[in-house]
Design a protein around this motif. Structure first.
Motif, mmCIF file in Angstrom:
data_model
loop_
_atom_site.group_PDB
_atom_site.id
_atom_site.type_symbol
_atom_site.label_atom_id
_atom_site.label_comp_id
_atom_site.label_asym_id
_atom_site.label_seq_id
_atom_site.Cartn_x
_atom_site.Cartn_y
_atom_site.Cartn_z
ATOM 1 N N ILE A 278 35.899 59.439 18.366
ATOM 2 C CA ILE A 278 36.982 58.166 17.530
ATOM 3 C C ILE A 278 36.925 58.282 15.738
ATOM 4 N N LEU B 41 32.898 58.567 15.385
ATOM 5 C CA LEU B 41 32.069 58.114 16.387
ATOM 6 C C LEU B 41 32.427 59.297 17.444
ATOM 7 N N VAL C 232 31.054 56.102 26.551
ATOM 8 C CA VAL C 232 32.258 55.758 25.818
ATOM 9 C C VAL C 232 31.871 54.138 25.449
ATOM 10 N N LYS C 233 31.341 53.710 26.736
ATOM 11 C CA LYS C 233 30.923 52.261 26.524
ATOM 12 C C LYS C 233 29.563 52.651 26.117
ATOM 13 N N TRP D 93 29.741 52.839 22.010
ATOM 14 C CA TRP D 93 31.028 51.806 21.642
ATOM 15 C C TRP D 93 29.790 50.599 21.260
ATOM 16 N N ARG D 94 28.791 50.567 22.632
ATOM 17 C CA ARG D 94 28.070 49.310 22.865
ATOM 18 C C ARG D 94 27.335 49.383 21.542
ATOM 19 N N ALA E 207 27.840 50.645 18.566
ATOM 20 C CA ALA E 207 29.242 50.270 17.387
ATOM 21 C C ALA E 207 29.007 48.626 17.130
ATOM 22 N N GLU E 208 29.540 48.368 18.386
ATOM 23 C CA GLU E 208 30.128 46.050 17.986
ATOM 24 C C GLU E 208 28.346 45.648 17.902
ATOM 25 N N PHE F 23 34.283 49.458 11.912
ATOM 26 C CA PHE F 23 33.893 50.463 13.157
ATOM 27 C C PHE F 23 35.500 49.103 13.264
ATOM 28 N N ARG G 130 43.087 55.372 12.988
ATOM 29 C CA ARG G 130 42.350 55.341 14.185
ATOM 30 C C ARG G 130 42.689 56.070 15.544
ATOM 31 N N MET H 274 36.719 50.588 25.016
ATOM 32 C CA MET H 274 36.408 49.939 24.113
ATOM 33 C C MET H 274 35.719 48.424 23.742
ATOM 34 N N ALA I 14 32.769 45.864 24.160
ATOM 35 C CA ALA I 14 32.740 45.003 23.160
ATOM 36 C C ALA I 14 32.193 43.412 23.346
#
Length: 929
Positions: free
Chosen positions: A280, A342, A355-356, A359-360, A362-363, A444, A450, A474, A478
């Motif tokens: 990403i 990412l 991915v989850k 991204w978690r 990142a969140e 993010f 993106r 994603m 989040a």
């Protein structure tokens, strides 16, 4: 992180009052511009002594090519080695080799999208070589002859270079590059070019590019080394003033990658792709590095990246990690852009989970930011790097300076000197707040520009998400119930039990080499070689006989896995706590088990030597067992093997290892069956067994050693190591390269490319002189193969010859010739290799090629012998092989004494053809596997 070399401390005064102030250029550098626009930078530096490094930088690259010139910027780079005004045909490389400069290793060049750079390191103590070096640089600036016959000969070489890059990654890049580069000029201007152009361009086409862009107003000469600056400046002004810009000069366009605001998504599969990955990318305008304000922002980014990296490292250490690998950070992208990236390499069939999970994290950063303890730790680590660079400011290698000034010329990247930068970093570090860092985490949240790229094995095609599904993952991550990050910090001492110090019981010395040997009360020998090559660097390495050779096949997989044990932490610290404890400390320690030895490797500055030795002691006497981490590592390893057979290079490497290891299980490639044999309890026991009796260890220290200060540390942390009974000797496993003639072909891959390894092997009469003669054979054969296979036949890009000798458990050698080529040329090129080997056997090498070897070897040694790394490796090697430590004093004499007949006899003995293995990777017979 690349530490920039900044100077000119006096210019720092008052900088805080003007954040937009431009950072001044290094005042110790002599710089100027000639009337024709040619720029120069000159700096006196004596690391290494009697050497100088030249870079000729050109603000031109593949982005300037027209459609019919794609690949010709790079082609001209090659042609500058194939005939110039004062060095016709291949005489330039020939002359430099005779002067002790190695082609490829020393003399080299590269072509990028926006620049072409030539590098030339030379001895500065020979006026004639220095004079001719300036002539070469002048020819590179605008003296290429571009002879049509030489152009046609070089086509094959460049096509072979292009062939080496073919494969799954290249095929997928050709599809996603236009997407993520917004169909800008960069998307269609890869420096290697197109086969259509490379095969068919006319000489006038390449000459047009050359005359348009090789001109003084786009060029700079960077000179750093042991030279007289005033004299060098006069030479440059005299020599390069005659360069002329074109009468009808084209403006040099500044191409960019436009930010359109659009989001892009692309999912690609390939039969040879071994893993499923997702990236990403949040593209944004580039952060230049010209002003104090911009510099502060760059420091904040570095801290952000460091803390983010630690977060992902912790996540990966989970018992059942959600991905194979994941990382994130912000940095340069291409042209005018930076990117927050990412990246996730998923477990097979678990892209959504990976991915989850990523991204978690990142969140979590977006929502809660970082902790104050994380920031302080990152600051400490960052500042430590600059403190180390500042301490070594008078021992900085010329190459480091050259690269700094190269970036300054090409892109205006600030380069004022380490003293200036160190002060700047100290002030910035103190003023950067947690809010500054957490603001970067909000990147993010960007919803434009993106890009999402997915690459996967072909068999995963039906399971890959579309854009809506991926973005849905994603969003789902989040909206989960995410908690703030807890920073696990340990304040205990590393060791659970304090060592009981031993003693030095005897001393010895080698006055010629400045080496001292201590024998300790537990039987360990410590060898010290104090040097002045660095101001604050100590290297230490140790070995003891035994290793995994002492274990049966039933235990072998666990014995190999015993090297995981140090990754679980040591003493009172688990891995996560230990990583944080070490942050900001200038030290590194590795304890491992090899096939025939137990090994210790470490390095530290003087202030952290005790911490390094304490950690070494903890790894050996207080190892930890962590079943959660163990299973996490094992599961990642298993997952990484599932699609390994897709990759032709991996399959070929495994085949090479198996054939050369006579298919012994210790030499065959990784497999699920092998991993299932690994047992944590057995691995832990084996690790303890290998380090319970350390009396057979010899540990070598090299560097800025204060023997008085080191003595109590050695007695406390080394003389105290357990030593019980007689040290075990390693076993001869009788795993030798098989004898006779063997040919093995691997058919794998869809590209028309082949890889060839030719192996000569057998018994060897091990001695200092015989090793030197074998080196001479290796080098003279490689020179001939470069001349014939590359320059004469145009069949390869870069043939290589590698040589290896061992004394224990048996005296043996192997010589390997390797190259890549077109499949239809394999037999012809192998015949050429064997023909050249036969010529050396029948007539010996030419005197000129032997002289090249001697010059290169002598010049290399002159520089290497003034480094800690050289002495560390030399002393260890002599001790392990039980060879005379004073052999180095005979090196030059032995080198000079080698003659062509010596090499001929060596070739007759070791290239006799009795043991010869051909290993060849060819495309799959169905061209698609």
């Amino acid at each position: 992180m690349k530490v920039k070399r900044f100077f000119a401390l006096s210019l720092l005064t008052g900088f805080c009052s003007a954040q937009a102030q431009v950072i001044p250029f290094d005042a110790t550098v002599r710089t100027g511009k000639l009337a024709n626009g040619f720029t120069y930078y000159i700096r006196h530096n004596e690391e290494p002594k009697n050497r100088v490094v030249f870079y000729l930088a050109n603000k031109l690259g593949s982005v300037l090519e027209t459609d019919d010139q794609r690949g010709l910027a790079h082609f001209i780079e090659h042609m500058n080695f194939n005939g110039t005004t004062h060095f016709p045909k291949n005489e330039l490389v020939n002359y430099l080799q005779k002067s002790g400069v190695r082609f490829g290793a020393d003399i080299n060049a590269y072509t990028g999208f926006d620049e072409t750079v030539y590098q030339l390191p030379l001895p500065s103590d020979n006026p004639e070589i220095l004079k001719n070096g300036i002539e070469i640089l002048h020819d590179w600036a605008h003296g290429a002859t571009l002879d049509e016959n030489e152009i046609n000969k070089e086509r094959g070489v460049i096509l072979e270079e292009k062939r080496l890059g073919k494969g799954a990654s290249d095929r997928m890049r050709s599809k996603f590059f236009p997407v993520i580069l917004n169909n800008s000029r960069y998307a269609s201007r890869l420096p290697i070019g197109t086969e259509e152009v490379l095969n068919n361009f006319k000489p006038e086409t390449i000459r047009r590019f050359y005359n348009d862009w090789y001109r003084p107003d786009l060029q700079a000469l960077i000179v750093v080394g042991d030279v007289n600056v005033d004299q060098m400046e006069r030479t440059i002004k005299s020599k390069f003033a005659d360069l002329k810009n074109p009468v009808k000069e084209k403006p040099r366009p500044d191409y960019t990658i436009p930010l359109t605001g659009a989001n892009k998504f692309i999912a690609l599969t390939d039969t040879e792709m071994p893993t499923t990955s997702a990236e990403i990318l949040f593209k944004q305008p580039q952060l230049p590095l010209h002003t104090i304000k911009q510099y502060r922002e760059s420091v904040a980014r570095a801290l952000f990246n460091q803390m983010l990296g630690e977060r992902f490292s912790e996540l990966q250490r989970q018992p059942n990690p959600p991905f194979l690998r994941a990382s994130a950070g912000i940095g340069p992208f291409m042209a005018n852009l930076d990117v927050l990236n990412l990246s996730i390499t998923a477990r097979p069939g678990n892209l959504q989970e990976g991915v989850k999970a990523a991204w978690r994290e990142a969140e979590r950063v977006k929502r809660f930011g970082f902790n104050g303890t994380e920031l302080e730790r990152a600051k400490k680590g960052y500042l430590t790097q600059f403190e180390a660079a500042f301490k070594e400011k008078d021992k900085t290698n010329s190459e480091s300076y050259v690269k700094e000034y190269l970036q300054y010329f090409l892109y205006g990247t600030a380069s004022p000197g380490i003293s200036y930068e160190y002060e700047l970093v100290k002030k910035d570090i103190a003023n950067i707040t947690i809010n500054d860092i957490n603001t970067l985490g909000q990147l993010f949240s960007i919803t434009t520009n993106r890009d999402i790229i997915i690459t996967a094995p072909e068999k995963e095609k039906a399971n890959l998400p579309d854009e809506a599904t991926f973005v849905g993952w994603m969003k789902a991550a989040a909206t989960e119930n995410i908690f703030p990050f807890k920073d696990e910090v340990n304040t205990q001492d590393i060791l659970k039990a304090e060592p009981v110090a031993g003693k030095i019981v005897s001393r010895g010395s080698n006055s010629k080499l400045g080496i001292t040997t201590w024998t300790l009360s537990n039987g360990i020998k410590v060898v010290l070689k104090p040097t002045v090559f660095k101001n604050d660097e100590i290297l230490f390495s140790g070995f003891a006989p035994g290793g995994s050779s002492l274990y049966t096949y039933a235990d072998y997989q666990s014995a190999t896995a015993a090297n995981m044990i140090p990754s679980f932490g040591a003493g009172n610290y688990n891995t996560t706590q230990l990583s944080k404890y070490l942050s900001g400390k200038q030290l590194a320690i590795q304890v491992s088990i090899g096939e025939r030895t137990q090994n210790i490797y470490g390095q530290a500055n003087n202030a952290n030597l005790e911490n390094a030795l304490k950690l070494m002691y903890a790894y050996i006497t207080e190892p930890r067992k962590d079943s959660a981490q163990f299973h996490g590592i094992l599961e990642r390893s298993k997952a990484s093997l599932i699609n390994r057979s897709n990759d032709p290079a991996s399959v070929f490497r495994d085949t090479i290892s198996a054939v050369l290891g006579n298919h012994n299980v210790r030499r065959t490639g990784p497999s699920l069956e092998k991993l299932n044999q690994v047992n944590l309890d057995r691995a832990y026991t084996i690790f303890q067994e290998r380090f319970k009796n350390n009396g057979g260890f010899t540990i070598v220290f090299t560097g800025s050693i204060d023997t008085l200060a080191v003595k109590p540390l050695v007695e406390k942390y080394i003389a105290s190591l357990p030593a019980k009974g007689k040290a075990e000797e390693a076993k001869d496993l009788n795993i030798d390269i098989p004898s006779g003639w063997i040919e093995r072909k691997v058919y794998k891959g869809s590209e028309p490319k082949a890889t060839v390894n030719l192996v000569f092997s057998g018994p060897f009469t091990y001695s200092f002189q015989n090793k030197l003669k074998l080196d001479a054979l290796k080098e003279t054969l490689e020179i001939r193969l470069l001349e014939r296979l590359r320059e004469d036949e145009g069949g390869v890009y870069s043939p290589s010859v590698r040589i290896s000798t061992v004394k224990y458990p048996k005296q043996r050698y192997n010589l390997v010739v390797s190259f890549g080529c077109a499949p239809q040329n394999v037999d012809k090129l192998i015949s050429s290799v064997l023909d050249e080997a036969d010529k050396i056997k029948s007539s010996g090498p030419t005197q000129i090629n032997l002289d090249k070897f001697k010059a290169e070897d002598q010049r290399t040694l002159e520089t290497a012998i003034k480094t800690n790394g050289f002495w560390q490796n030399y002393i260890l090697g002599q001790l392990q092989n039980q060879e005379d430590m004073d052999e180095i004093n005979q090196y030059s004499q032995q080198l000079i004494s080698i003659n062509t007949n010596d090499v001929k006899e060596t070739a007759m003995k070791y290239l006799n053809g009795n043991n010869f293995i051909k290993l060849i990777l060819l495309p799959g017979k169905d061209q698609g596997n």
